[in-house]
Each structure stands twice: as structure tokens, then as C-alpha cells.
Scaffold this motif. Structure first.
Motif, PDB file in Angstrom:
ATOM      1  N   GLY A 189       0.819  -1.209   0.000  1.00  0.00           N
ATOM      2  CA  GLY A 189       0.000   0.000   0.000  1.00  0.00           C
ATOM      3  C   GLY A 189       0.856   1.264   0.000  1.00  0.00           C
ATOM      4  N   ALA A 190       1.956   1.245   0.767  1.00  0.00           N
ATOM      5  CA  ALA A 190       2.835   2.414   0.854  1.00  0.00           C
ATOM      6  C   ALA A 190       3.515   2.680  -0.487  1.00  0.00           C
ATOM      7  CB  ALA A 190       3.876   2.197   1.943  1.00  0.00           C
ATOM      8  N   TRP A 191       4.009   1.623  -1.137  1.00  0.00           N
ATOM      9  CA  TRP A 191       4.652   1.811  -2.448  1.00  0.00           C
ATOM     10  C   TRP A 191       3.668   2.380  -3.463  1.00  0.00           C
ATOM     11  CZ3 TRP A 191       7.415  -3.495  -1.960  1.00  0.00           C
ATOM     12  CH2 TRP A 191       8.743  -3.298  -1.517  1.00  0.00           C
ATOM     13  N   ASP A 192       2.456   1.866  -3.447  1.00  0.00           N
ATOM     14  CA  ASP A 192       1.437   2.339  -4.390  1.00  0.00           C
ATOM     15  C   ASP A 192       1.174   3.830  -4.168  1.00  0.00           C
ATOM     16  OD1 ASP A 192      -0.680   2.695  -6.090  1.00  0.00           O
ATOM     17  OD2 ASP A 192      -1.746   0.897  -5.481  1.00  0.00           O
ATOM     18  N   ASN A 193       1.002   4.224  -2.903  1.00  0.00           N
ATOM     19  CA  ASN A 193       0.680   5.620  -2.640  1.00  0.00           C
ATOM     20  C   ASN A 193       1.892   6.538  -2.788  1.00  0.00           C
ATOM     21  OD1 ASN A 193      -2.039   5.606  -2.449  1.00  0.00           O
ATOM     22  ND2 ASN A 193      -2.136   5.331  -0.240  1.00  0.00           N
ATOM     23  N   ALA A 194       3.106   5.998  -2.636  1.00  0.00           N
ATOM     24  CA  ALA A 194       4.304   6.806  -2.893  1.00  0.00           C
ATOM     25  C   ALA A 194       4.334   7.181  -4.377  1.00  0.00           C
ATOM     26  CB  ALA A 194       5.561   6.031  -2.517  1.00  0.00           C
ATOM     27  N   LYS A 195       3.980   6.208  -5.220  1.00  0.00           N
ATOM     28  CA  LYS A 195       3.909   6.462  -6.668  1.00  0.00           C
ATOM     29  C   LYS A 195       2.840   7.507  -6.964  1.00  0.00           C
ATOM     30  CE  LYS A 195       1.136   4.285  -9.018  1.00  0.00           C
ATOM     31  NZ  LYS A 195       0.268   3.265  -9.614  1.00  0.00           N
ATOM     32  N   LYS A 196       1.657   7.351  -6.329  1.00  0.00           N
ATOM     33  CA  LYS A 196       0.565   8.310  -6.545  1.00  0.00           C
ATOM     34  C   LYS A 196       0.958   9.707  -6.059  1.00  0.00           C
ATOM     35  CE  LYS A 196      -3.509   5.924  -7.578  1.00  0.00           C
ATOM     36  NZ  LYS A 196      -3.073   4.551  -7.442  1.00  0.00           N
ATOM     37  N   TYR A 197       1.742   9.761  -4.965  1.00  0.00           N
ATOM     38  CA  TYR A 197       2.186  11.033  -4.382  1.00  0.00           C
ATOM     39  C   TYR A 197       3.057  11.783  -5.391  1.00  0.00           C
ATOM     40  CZ  TYR A 197       4.850  14.024  -1.109  1.00  0.00           C
ATOM     41  OH  TYR A 197       5.439  15.071  -0.465  1.00  0.00           O
ATOM     42  N   ILE A 198       3.967  11.056  -6.040  1.00  0.00           N
ATOM     43  CA  ILE A 198       4.842  11.685  -7.039  1.00  0.00           C
ATOM     44  C   ILE A 198       4.020  12.114  -8.259  1.00  0.00           C
ATOM     45  CG2 ILE A 198       6.776  11.272  -8.623  1.00  0.00           C
ATOM     46  CD1 ILE A 198       7.983   9.436  -6.519  1.00  0.00           C
ATOM     47  N   GLU A 199       3.086  11.260  -8.668  1.00  0.00           N
ATOM     48  CA  GLU A 199       2.276  11.569  -9.860  1.00  0.00           C
ATOM     49  C   GLU A 199       1.380  12.786  -9.648  1.00  0.00           C
ATOM     50  OE1 GLU A 199       1.868   7.066 -11.759  1.00  0.00           O
ATOM     51  OE2 GLU A 199       0.138   8.000 -10.813  1.00  0.00           O
ATOM     52  N   ALA A 200       0.790  12.881  -8.453  1.00  0.00           N
ATOM     53  CA  ALA A 200      -0.163  13.972  -8.209  1.00  0.00           C
ATOM     54  C   ALA A 200       0.549  15.322  -8.133  1.00  0.00           C
ATOM     55  CB  ALA A 200      -0.943  13.704  -6.925  1.00  0.00           C
ATOM     56  N   GLY A 201       1.789  15.320  -7.589  1.00  0.00           N
ATOM     57  CA  GLY A 201       2.555  16.567  -7.500  1.00  0.00           C
ATOM     58  C   GLY A 201       1.823  17.642  -6.733  1.00  0.00           C
ATOM     59  N   ALA A 202       1.201  17.245  -5.624  1.00  0.00           N
ATOM     60  CA  ALA A 202       0.353  18.200  -4.902  1.00  0.00           C
ATOM     61  C   ALA A 202       1.143  19.116  -3.962  1.00  0.00           C
ATOM     62  CB  ALA A 202      -0.716  17.452  -4.120  1.00  0.00           C
ATOM     63  N   SER A 203       2.388  18.747  -3.606  1.00  0.00           N
ATOM     64  CA  SER A 203       3.181  19.589  -2.694  1.00  0.00           C
ATOM     65  C   SER A 203       4.505  19.933  -3.378  1.00  0.00           C
ATOM     66  CB  SER A 203       3.454  18.834  -1.396  1.00  0.00           C
ATOM     67  OG  SER A 203       4.303  17.731  -1.674  1.00  0.00           O
ATOM     68  N   ASP A 204       5.229  20.909  -2.814  1.00  0.00           N
ATOM     69  CA  ASP A 204       6.534  21.286  -3.394  1.00  0.00           C
ATOM     70  C   ASP A 204       7.465  20.091  -3.424  1.00  0.00           C
ATOM     71  OD1 ASP A 204       5.611  23.800  -3.675  1.00  0.00           O
ATOM     72  OD2 ASP A 204       6.475  24.569  -1.803  1.00  0.00           O
ATOM     73  N   HIS A 205       7.432  19.318  -2.317  1.00  0.00           N
ATOM     74  CA  HIS A 205       8.312  18.151  -2.223  1.00  0.00           C
ATOM     75  C   HIS A 205       8.016  17.166  -3.346  1.00  0.00           C
ATOM     76  CE1 HIS A 205       9.153  14.061  -0.308  1.00  0.00           C
ATOM     77  NE2 HIS A 205      10.327  14.563  -0.622  1.00  0.00           N
TER      78      HIS A 205
ATOM     79  N   ALA B 182       9.576   4.640  -8.524  1.00  0.00           N
ATOM     80  CA  ALA B 182       8.340   4.447  -7.745  1.00  0.00           C
ATOM     81  C   ALA B 182       7.453   3.403  -8.393  1.00  0.00           C
ATOM     82  CB  ALA B 182       7.601   5.771  -7.605  1.00  0.00           C
ATOM     83  N   VAL B 183       7.406   3.407  -9.735  1.00  0.00           N
ATOM     84  CA  VAL B 183       6.577   2.427 -10.449  1.00  0.00           C
ATOM     85  C   VAL B 183       7.095   1.008 -10.194  1.00  0.00           C
ATOM     86  CG1 VAL B 183       5.909   1.581 -12.735  1.00  0.00           C
ATOM     87  CG2 VAL B 183       5.756   4.012 -12.227  1.00  0.00           C
TER      88      VAL B 183
END
Length: 765
Positions: free
Chosen positions: A687-703, A718-719
Motif C-alpha cells: 500500500g505504501a509503495w502504491d501511494n508513494a507512486k501516486k504522491y509523485i504523480e499527483a505533485g500536490a506539494s513542493d516536495h 516508484a513504479v
């Protein structure tokens, strides 16, 4: 001692089926509301009447009047629905053959305990009385096994049907805003949750009443034969979870590796030949498998509680209301979840993306708080003020408030496990963000960080389970533990609603991409999906936590039934059992992971072949051959689900028959202890790997933006992490909790046989 309960028996007999019927009615209403979203042209015309000019402007902007999109969505939905239905029918044909064979086995094993005699025997726990013959137990256990199996299959199948019905409707509603789409996805999840909870309860209640006509005063025999219901439920869940899990992940891994990593096309791109198989997989694995799994947990914890209660003062004094206390708790659970669901769909409206996850979390909190009150009331009216509970040969005096605490401790432990899971798998918190950050330096560091996160996420859930075991056992022995498990599962309708919500919104995103809808709509469905990943992880956390409690309760019932007074770890018979039992989850995981790997390999080859040989596929001029990919997934999963299933189903039979009950008790304890750890860490890592990938894809924060857009090196790393995590979180992890429960319930059902004829090898020497 045998003080009467405040709730008369007649009221109990009415209340339980009434709650079940209310649950079914509520789910039908939700289904009707979902069906109001039309998958045809006429709907977009009617909006202008009430909103006049403003509405039609919004519609033009969001492409609501674009008929081709609606038609495309309907086509894709049909393809997914047909794929899922045909896979489940194929799976159920194989499983049906197994079901009949196993039913015959149950009959032969249990019937042979007293040599198939039809004369009455002395009762197991009270030698002065006469009870119904062992042959009756054999026949009725077989019947309840088949009933449980059929109910389990129906739960899964109905879930899949509503999910494939709702996915395109969620996509279409996403054009009007994220709140509307959320409501459709959530309502459809609720349809499944309530059908599952209500059906499980109703069938169990009716079965008990029908068996009662034959058994009459012999309650021990009655509830012993009911245990087959739990066995049927879980054995179907095992094949559903493993088969569905292999199917969905073979397609997912195949689609990702060729599509995203090699060809650089987005996820769910219609040019990708494996994309339909991937979306079908979400429905057969995450929905149908999960539905059967939660139903299995529910059936088993009810059975474990009823078996222990039947040899306690409830059963001895024939107090019907107190006896059916586990079913009353589940009935109240349905009413509580009904109120809770209204909080998400009617009382509050979701307007922005950031409100999605809190709304789903609130579901858990509200249902837990309300349920605590509900259980308190039921414990007060349905239990005598004091009673005795069977505790390994002695009767333990228990007060009704102590039993309430047992249920409550399980209920709150479930909430804690849910929140810890959320903390470790949601990309709103630091653990997943750290994993995403480690992608800068490539896939290797991502894998290291992800594994560490999974192992770390085991700590708090294990303490939560340990505390609830200690508290509930101190108060009410094994019955307390069974009730703690039921407490955790009492909000099953809400739990499976937020769990089913995940795959539905995942599918909705896939349909939006395939139908070529605008980027903004895809962003909305992605937001729904990211929340869904977290809730799916929460659902798995619940399933694993309850599995640990359920199997311990079943273990206690097994030990009582097989007349073992103590399980001594120092005897070699038990210790070798412990070692072998602890090894089984690893063997099982190895089988399922390798199945996913080999099926994915076939899928990758097929997808590459199509990209290389179909002219104009990459340019979008030619259509890929979706059907071949669907067939690869189907064939692989049907073939590969047999060995892991056989491992789990045959182990207790072989161990019990050849090595006897002591060794079997060791095997059960060992598999419980190691299985829980692997299951939690596997699902959370994935679950963490999947959401880490989604986090990078969404680009919602500066980080997140520094880590790159889709296609950057960090994103590719990440993929890879996500692809490694897929079989962990959707095949091995969730199937392990079934392994733990199934071996325990199977041992309980066959306990009379093992106690009389078991341990052949030790008898020879």
C-alpha cells in the motif's frame, strides 16, 4: 444463577431477522439511487430545466453534453462486467467441484467417528445425558458447510455485480464534481457491505432455527454442526482471494511493466492490451475476493462464539436470547452502520478533494462510537446479570458488563489497527513521503525503505491485538476472544463499504482514461482512488486483525472439542507442530507470489507481442486484442489457485490424521503467530509503495514536484516499487488471513474425528 434476560426470547427471534431485512432493504435503496445515474443520452438534456443558463454553461465546459463519452463509458463498463462475470463463472465451476468433494469428505470423516451408527450417543461434555448420533453431526455439518460456501460465493458475486454497475456511473458523475462522484462510489460500496452483513446474518439465523427442529434440546450438537457454516464461508473465500488476487496482479504487473516503464504511456491507456484485464481484476480480486473474505471472518467468529456458548450456562440452561447474543451484536451492527452511512451520503456533502479521506475516516470513528453504545444496550438487555462460561473444563463466572468490555475492546482495537494502517499507507503522512523521497536514488532504495516501513507497521497492531486478547480472555475465557473478534467485525457493513469504494473509484479512473475524458476529470478520479488505496489498506488491516482473534477463538473451541486440557510447548509433539505451522505462511506466500510472477511474465510477453506486431497500435489507429489478455489472466489464476488452496485445506487433515491433535494444536498456534506478522507487513508495504507512486504523480506539494512529473527517474523507481508491492498487498497479504482462520475452523469441524482416530503415526510406534 440462570437469571432471566430483559429481552424475551420472542423479541430476539423477531429482532435478528428484522435487522437483516432492514439491511437488505437499505442496500436496495442505495442501489436504486446509484441507478439514477443514466448510462444513456437522455439524462444530459433534463438538467437545463431546473438550473437554466448557468447549468448548461458548466455542462459545456466539463463536456457533459458529449454523447460519445457516455457511449464509450458504457462500452468499457460492459467489457469489464463481461470479463468479471465470465471469470467468476469459470472460477465457481472449479470451486463447485471442490465444494462437493470436500462436503463428501466432511460426511465420511465425521460419520466414521462412531462407525455411521444411528443410535444416540452420550454427550461430549455431560456424560449423563444422551445426545443425537455422530451421524447427525456429519450430515448437518455437511449441509451447513454447503450453505456457508454458497452464501460466501453469493456475497462475492453480488459485490462484483454492483461494482461493475457503478464504476462508469462514478466516472460520469465526476464531470459534475468530486463530491457527486464520491457519493456514487460510496453508495455502491454500501450496497455490497449491507448485502454481505445482512445475508450472512439471515442465513445463519435461519440455519440455526431449522437445525433446532431436529436437535431440540441437544444444543451442543446443534452448534457443533453449525461450525460447518464458517468452514464453507472461508474455504470459498480462500479460492476467491487467491484466484482473484493472481488474476488482478498478473494483469496489473503486465500492464505497468510494458505500458508505463517500457512504452511510456499513461496508466489505463486504451492502447495497452492488458488494460481491460487489469480493471476486471480489481473487481474479481479486491471486490469479490474481499467480500467472501469478510463474510468468512464474520461467519467463523459467530460460529466460534456459539460453540463455546453452547457448553456454557447459556446452552446448558437453554437461554435462547443469551445464546444468540453474538447474532444480536451483529444485528445492532447493521443498524449502526446504516446511520453511519447516512453521514457520508446525506448529512454532509463533500465539496473538495481534501475532504475525501477525512469523510472515510469519520465513517470508522462514527460507527465505532455508535457501536459501543449499541453493544452496551444489547449486553444489558440480552444477557443475564451473571452467567458461567466454559473455560477448559471448568465453568468461569462472568458478569454482563465484562462481556460488554470484551466486545468493546475488539471494536476499538479494530479502529486502532485501522488508523495505524492509514498512517503507514496514506501519502498525507511522513512514512509514505519518506518512501517517495527515497526514489530519488533509484528503485533499490525505494524497495529498502518500503520493506522497512512494512515491518515497522506491524508493531502497534500487534500490541492492539495482544491487549484485546489479554483483556477479553481474563474476563470471559475463549468466549471473550470470540466476542472481541465479533466486536471488530460488528461494523462490517461500513468496513466493507469503504473497502469496496477503493476498487470502484480505481475502475472509474481507468474508464475516464480509456474514454479519453479531460485531464481535470482524471485528477478527480485519481484523488478518489488515492483515498481508496488507503481505505483498502484499512480494510485489510481489519481483516487481518479480526482473523487473528477469530482463529484464536476457533483454536480454543478446537482444544475444548478435542478434549485437550493444556497445550504444552515443551513436548516435542507440540513443538515440531509450532515450527511447521510458523513455516506454512512462508510456503503459502511463496506459492502465491510465484504464481503472480509467472502469470505476469506470460502477460508481459503477450503485451509486447501486440505492441510489436499490430500495426498502428501505438499511434492509436488500431485496437488492441483485449480478449487474449483476459484469457491469459483467467487461465493462469484458475490453474495457480489450486496448489495454495490445497496446501491450506489438506494440512490440518494430514497433520490431524497422522500426528494427532497435540501436533495440530502446535501447527495452528505457529501459523497464527507468523501469519499475522507477514500479512500486516505485506499489505502495508504494498500500500505504501502504491501511494508513494501516486504522491509523485499527483505533485500536490513542493516536495512531490521536486521528485518529478510522470516519466522522471524518481517516478520510474516508484513504479518499480509499486509493481513489486502489487502481489504483496493484493495476493499474499490478504490471502494469509484466510490461511490462519481456515486451518483453525477446519480443525474444529474435524475435531471429533481427530480425537477418536487421529495420530496414526504415533499409535504405530
Amino acid at each position: 444463577m440462570g437469571a432471566a434476560t430483559l429481552l424475551p426470547d420472542l423479541a430476539t427471534e423477531i429482532l435478528i431477522p428484522a435487522c437483516a431485512v432492514v439491511g437488505i432493504a437499505f442496500s436496495l435503496i442505495q442501489w436504486f439511487l446509484v441507478s439514477q445515474v443514466k448510462l444513456s443520452h437522455d439524462s444530459s438534456r433534463n438538467n437545463n430545466k431546473n438550473g437554466g443558463m448557468a447549468d448548461s454553461l458548466i455542462e459545456e465546459e466539463e463536456g457533459i453534453n458529449d454523447h460519445s463519452v457516455v457511449t464509450k463509458c458504457a462500452e468499457i463498463q460492459n467489457a469489464i462486467s463481461e470479463g468479471a462475470t465470465s471469470f467468476l463463472f469459470t472460477e465457481y465451476q472449479y470451486v463447485g467441484i471442490f465444494m462437493v468433494a470436500f462436503a463428501v469428505l466432511i460426511f465420511l470423516f465425521l460419520g466414521s467417528v462412531k462407525g455411521f451408527s444411528t443410535s444416540s450417543q452420550e454427550c461430549t461434555y455431560d456424560k449423563t445425558k444422551r445426545c443425537k448420533p455422530a451421524l447427525a453431526t456429519a450430515i448437518f455439518s455437511t449441509v451447513s458447510f454447503l450453505l456457508g460456501a454458497v452464501t460466501s460465493i453469493v456475497s462475492g458475486f453480488l459485490g462484483m455485480k454492483i461494482a461493475t454497475y457503478a464504476n462508469a456511473r462514478t466516472t460520469l458523475e465526476a464531470r459534475k464534481g468530486v463530491g457527486k462522484a464520491f457519493i456514487v462510489a460510496f453508495r455502491s460500496g454500501a450496497v455490497m457491505g449491507f448485502l454481505l452483513a445482512a445475508n450472512g446474518l439471515l442465513v445463519l439465523f435461519i440455519t440455526i432455527n431449522l437445525f433446532h427442529l431436529y436437535y431440540g434440546e441437544d444444543w451442543g450438537g446443534l452448534f457443533e454442526s453449525i461450525t460447518g457454516y464458517g468452514l464453507g464461508g472461508s474455504s470459498m473465500a480462500l479460492f476467491g482471494r487467491v484466484g482473484g488476487g493472481i488474476y488482478t496482479k498478473a494483469a496489473d504487473v503486465g500492464a505497468d511493466l510494458v505500458g508505463k516503464v517500457e512504452r511510456n504511456i499513461p496508466e489505463d491507456d486504451p492502447r495497452n492490451p492488458a488494460v481491460i484485464a487489469d480493471n476486471v481484476g480489481d473487481n474479481v480480486g479486491d471486490i469479490a475476493g474481499m467480500g467472501s473474505d469478510l463474510f468468512g471472518s464474520y461467519a467463523e467468529s459467530s460460529c466460534a462464539a456459539l460453540v463455546v456458548a453452547s457448553i456454557s450456562s447459556f446452552g446448558i440452561n437453554h437461554e435462547m436470547t443469551a445464546m444468540l447474543y453474538p447474532l444480536l451484536v451483529s444485528s445492532i451492527g447493521i443498524l449502526v452502520c446504516l446511520i453511519t452511512t447516512l453521514f457520508a451520503t446525506d448529512f454532509f456533502e463533500i465539496k473538495a478533494v481534501k475532504e475525501i479521506e477525512p469523510a472515510l475516516k469519520n465513517q470508522l470513528i462514527i460507527s465505532t462510537v455508535l457501536m459501543t453504545v449499541g453493544v452496551a444496550i444489547i449486553s444489558w438487555v440480552a444477557l443475564p446479570s451473571t452467567f458461567t462460561i466454559f473455560d477448559f473444563g471448568t465453568q468461569k463466572v462472568v458478569k454482563n458488563w465484562q462481556l460488554f468490555l470484551c466486545v468493546a475492546v475488539g471494536l476499538w482495537a479494530g479502529l486502532i489497527i485501522g488508523f495505524v494502517t492509514e498512517y503507514y499507507t496514506s501519502n498525507a503522512y511522513s512514512p509514505v513521503q519518506d518512501v517517495a523521497d527515497s526514489c530519488r536514488t533509484g528503485a533499490a532504495t525505494n524497495v529498502i525503505f518500503g520493506l522497512a516501513l512494512g515491518y515497522k507497521s506491524v508493531i502497534i497492531p500487534i500490541f492492539a491485538i495482544a491487549i484485546s486478547i489479554f483483556v477479553s480472555f481474563s474476563f470471559a475465557a475463549m468466549y471473550g476472544i470470540a466476542m472481541a473478534a465479533l466486536g471488530m467485525l460488528s461494523t462490517i457493513a461500513t468496513g466493507s463499504a469503504i473497502d469496496a469504494y477503493g476498487p470502484i473509484s480505481d475502475n472509474a479512473g481507468g474508464i475516464a482514461e480509456m474514454a479519453g475524458m479531460s485531464h481535470r476529470i482524471r485528477e478527480r478520479t485519481d484523488a478518489l482512488d488515492a483515498a481508496g488505496n488507503t481505505t483498502a489498506a484499512i480494510g485489510k488491516g481489519f481483516a487481518i486483525g479480526s482473523a487473528a482473534l477469530v482463529s484464536l477463538a476457533l483454536f480454543g473451541a478446537f482444544v475444548s472439542r478435542a478434549s485437550i486440557s493444556t497445550v504444552d510447548v515443551l513436548t516435542p509433539k507440540v513443538f515440531i507442530g509450532l515450527l511447521v505451522g510458523a513455516m506454512l505462511p512462508y510456503w503459502f506466500s511463496a506459492m502465491t507470489m510465484k504464481s503472480v510472477g509467472s502469470a505476469a511474465l506470460k502477460m508481459v510477453e503477450e503485451v509486447r507481442r501486440q505492441f510489436n506486431t499490430i500495426p498502428g497500435l501505438m499511434e492509436g489507429h488500431a485496437k488492441p486484442d483485449y480478449a487474449t489478455c483476459v484469457k491469459i489472466s483467467t487461465d493462469a489464476s484458475i490453474k495457480e489457485m489450486i496448489p495454495p488452496g490445497a496446501l491450506v485445506m489438506l494440512t490440518p487433515l494430514i497433520v490431524g490424521t497422522f500426528f494427532g491433535v497435540e501436533t495440530l494444536s502446535g501447527v495452528l498456534a505457529g501459523s497464527l503467530v507468523s501469519g499475522v506478522q507477514i500479512a500486516i507487513s505485506a499489505s502495508n508495504t504494498g500500500g505504501a509503495w502504491d501511494n508513494a507512486k501516486k504522491y509523485i504523480e499527483a505533485g500536490a506539494s513542493d516536495h512531490a514536484r521536486t521528485l518529478g512529473p510522470k516519466g522522471s527517474d524518481a517516478h520510474k523507481a516508484a513504479v518499480i516499487g509499486d509493481t513489486v508491492g502489487d502481489p504483496l498487498k493484493d495476493t499474499s497479504g490478504p490471502s494469509l488471513n484466510i490461511l490462519i482462520k481456515l486451518m483453525a475452523v477446519e480443525s474444529l469441524v474435524f475435531a471429533p474425528f481427530f480425537a477418536t482416530h487421529g495420530g496414526l503415526l504415533f499409535k504405530i510406534f
